[in-house]
Scaffold this motif. Structure first.
Motif, mmCIF file in Angstrom:
data_model
loop_
_atom_site.group_PDB
_atom_site.id
_atom_site.type_symbol
_atom_site.label_atom_id
_atom_site.label_comp_id
_atom_site.label_asym_id
_atom_site.label_seq_id
_atom_site.Cartn_x
_atom_site.Cartn_y
_atom_site.Cartn_z
ATOM 1 N N LEU A 42 0.847 -1.186 0.000
ATOM 2 C CA LEU A 42 0.000 0.000 0.000
ATOM 3 C C LEU A 42 0.888 1.243 0.000
ATOM 4 O O LEU A 42 1.754 1.396 0.867
ATOM 5 C CB LEU A 42 -0.901 0.012 1.233
ATOM 6 C CG LEU A 42 -1.699 1.306 1.490
ATOM 7 C CD1 LEU A 42 -2.676 1.569 0.341
ATOM 8 C CD2 LEU A 42 -2.435 1.225 2.824
ATOM 9 N N ASP A 43 0.669 2.120 -0.984
ATOM 10 C CA ASP A 43 1.346 3.422 -1.010
ATOM 11 C C ASP A 43 0.307 4.468 -0.638
ATOM 12 O O ASP A 43 -0.595 4.777 -1.416
ATOM 13 C CB ASP A 43 1.935 3.701 -2.393
ATOM 14 C CG ASP A 43 2.760 4.975 -2.415
ATOM 15 O OD1 ASP A 43 3.356 5.312 -1.375
ATOM 16 O OD2 ASP A 43 2.818 5.631 -3.474
ATOM 17 N N LEU A 44 0.449 5.008 0.557
ATOM 18 C CA LEU A 44 -0.533 5.937 1.108
ATOM 19 C C LEU A 44 -0.139 7.366 0.736
ATOM 20 O O LEU A 44 0.970 7.799 1.015
ATOM 21 C CB LEU A 44 -0.591 5.763 2.624
ATOM 22 C CG LEU A 44 -1.777 6.373 3.365
ATOM 23 C CD1 LEU A 44 -3.092 5.832 2.826
ATOM 24 C CD2 LEU A 44 -1.650 6.084 4.864
ATOM 25 N N GLY A 45 -1.080 8.077 0.117
ATOM 26 C CA GLY A 45 -0.755 9.395 -0.403
ATOM 27 C C GLY A 45 0.057 9.276 -1.676
ATOM 28 O O GLY A 45 1.097 9.900 -1.842
ATOM 29 N N CYS A 52 4.388 4.100 -7.268
ATOM 30 C CA CYS A 52 3.762 2.801 -7.527
ATOM 31 C C CYS A 52 4.281 2.208 -8.834
ATOM 32 O O CYS A 52 4.590 1.010 -8.908
ATOM 33 C CB CYS A 52 2.245 2.941 -7.591
ATOM 34 S SG CYS A 52 1.466 3.413 -6.035
ATOM 35 N N SER A 53 4.374 3.031 -9.856
ATOM 36 C CA SER A 53 4.864 2.568 -11.152
ATOM 37 C C SER A 53 6.322 2.143 -11.068
ATOM 38 O O SER A 53 6.713 1.085 -11.587
ATOM 39 C CB SER A 53 4.709 3.688 -12.185
ATOM 40 O OG SER A 53 5.324 3.345 -13.407
ATOM 41 N N ILE A 64 0.139 -3.867 -5.972
ATOM 42 C CA ILE A 64 0.290 -2.536 -5.395
ATOM 43 C C ILE A 64 -1.028 -1.779 -5.409
ATOM 44 O O ILE A 64 -1.734 -1.740 -6.423
ATOM 45 C CB ILE A 64 1.342 -1.726 -6.184
ATOM 46 C CG1 ILE A 64 2.686 -2.458 -6.187
ATOM 47 C CG2 ILE A 64 1.494 -0.316 -5.605
ATOM 48 C CD1 ILE A 64 3.674 -1.908 -7.190
ATOM 49 N N THR A 65 -1.345 -1.167 -4.271
ATOM 50 C CA THR A 65 -2.507 -0.293 -4.157
ATOM 51 C C THR A 65 -2.027 1.109 -3.802
ATOM 52 O O THR A 65 -1.232 1.278 -2.880
ATOM 53 C CB THR A 65 -3.481 -0.777 -3.072
ATOM 54 O OG1 THR A 65 -3.979 -2.073 -3.431
ATOM 55 C CG2 THR A 65 -4.647 0.176 -2.908
ATOM 56 N N GLY A 66 -2.500 2.097 -4.534
ATOM 57 C CA GLY A 66 -2.208 3.495 -4.225
ATOM 58 C C GLY A 66 -3.470 4.204 -3.788
ATOM 59 O O GLY A 66 -4.519 4.072 -4.420
ATOM 60 N N ILE A 86 -1.309 -2.873 -10.438
ATOM 61 C CA ILE A 86 -1.339 -1.572 -9.777
ATOM 62 C C ILE A 86 -2.766 -1.047 -9.783
ATOM 63 O O ILE A 86 -3.396 -0.925 -10.834
ATOM 64 C CB ILE A 86 -0.424 -0.544 -10.490
ATOM 65 C CG1 ILE A 86 0.989 -1.095 -10.678
ATOM 66 C CG2 ILE A 86 -0.369 0.749 -9.679
ATOM 67 C CD1 ILE A 86 1.918 -0.151 -11.432
ATOM 68 N N HIS A 87 -3.276 -0.720 -8.605
ATOM 69 C CA HIS A 87 -4.661 -0.284 -8.453
ATOM 70 C C HIS A 87 -4.679 1.043 -7.684
ATOM 71 O O HIS A 87 -3.942 1.216 -6.707
ATOM 72 C CB HIS A 87 -5.463 -1.335 -7.687
ATOM 73 C CG HIS A 87 -5.075 -2.748 -8.023
ATOM 74 N ND1 HIS A 87 -5.545 -3.395 -9.150
ATOM 75 C CD2 HIS A 87 -4.228 -3.611 -7.406
ATOM 76 C CE1 HIS A 87 -5.017 -4.619 -9.200
ATOM 77 N NE2 HIS A 87 -4.208 -4.766 -8.160
#
Length: 215
Positions: A42-45, A52-53, A64-66, A86-87
């Protein structure tokens, strides 16, 4: 090409320029090296989805979730980077509603854009979204040395068109994550001529806190 097409093309070019600058300014490689090769991240913010990419390019076996509050940024992230691995979702970092637990979570230059009285809310949500053996990487900007702090403050004003920043020093963040139920694994400055980058890595405190009631 109509006016709308010109706007779309300009936005794409602007995003590409920003992405290139972001990769130069922010030490993504140092952070990616700390993230597991497999699992859910999870990438928050997540902003425009640039990290993410980049993470997916370096570690293609991660799902990966952003999450980002700004709907316009999420729309651009969707258009440029979304795929089966990637979502992207619109969401508030101070009130995370995760649908799964993650093996790793990053907060990259996020906290200093959130009022200080909400920092604990962010960490509480991170705690509840993390697997028991997962890791959290928080990268932010220090308050010292002053000239680097001032340069970054000016940079943020230009980029966000706001004067409201809430920088937290490395020492302050270490105390806050420990208060929020984490154990510190690593805290490092990242050398840079212009910016006072630092990151910390932490895990859940399995002995002193429970998942349901982080303090």
């Amino acid at each position: 090409m109509g006016e709308e097409g010109v706007k779309v093309k300009f936005t794409r070019i602007k995003t590409q320029i920003f992405a290139s600058m972001r990769k130069i300014i922010c030490p993504f490689d140092r952070l990616i090296d700390k993230i597991p090769e497999h699992g859910y991240h999870l990438d928050l913010g997540c902003g425009y989805g640039i990290f993410c990419s980049f993470l997916s390019e370096k570690k293609p076996n991660i799902d990966i979730t952003g999450i980002e509050l700004d709907e316009k940024k999420i729309a651009i992230a969707h258009e440029n980077y979304a795929n089966k691995h990637i979502h992207f979702f619109t969401g508030d970092a101070t009130a995370i509603k995760a649908t799964k637990e993650y093996d790793s979570i990053t907060c990259i230059d996020l906290l200093h854009h959130i009022p200080s009285n909400y920092h604990e809310d962010v960490l509480r949500g991170v705690y509840s979204s993390l697997k028991d053996d997962g890791i959290v990487i928080i990268k932010d900007m220090d308050k010292q040395p002053f000239l680097k702090y001032l340069w970054n403050y000016i940079h943020d004003i230009v980029m966000t068109r706001s004067v409201h920043m809430y920088y937290i020093s490395k020492q302050e963040l270490v105390r806050l994550v420990e208060k929020s139920g984490f154990v510190l694994v690593e805290a490092q400055d990242i050398p840079n001529v212009l910016y006072a980058h630092y990151y910390i890595i932490c895990k859940k405190d399995q002995h002193g806190h429970s998942k349901e009631e982080p303090s």
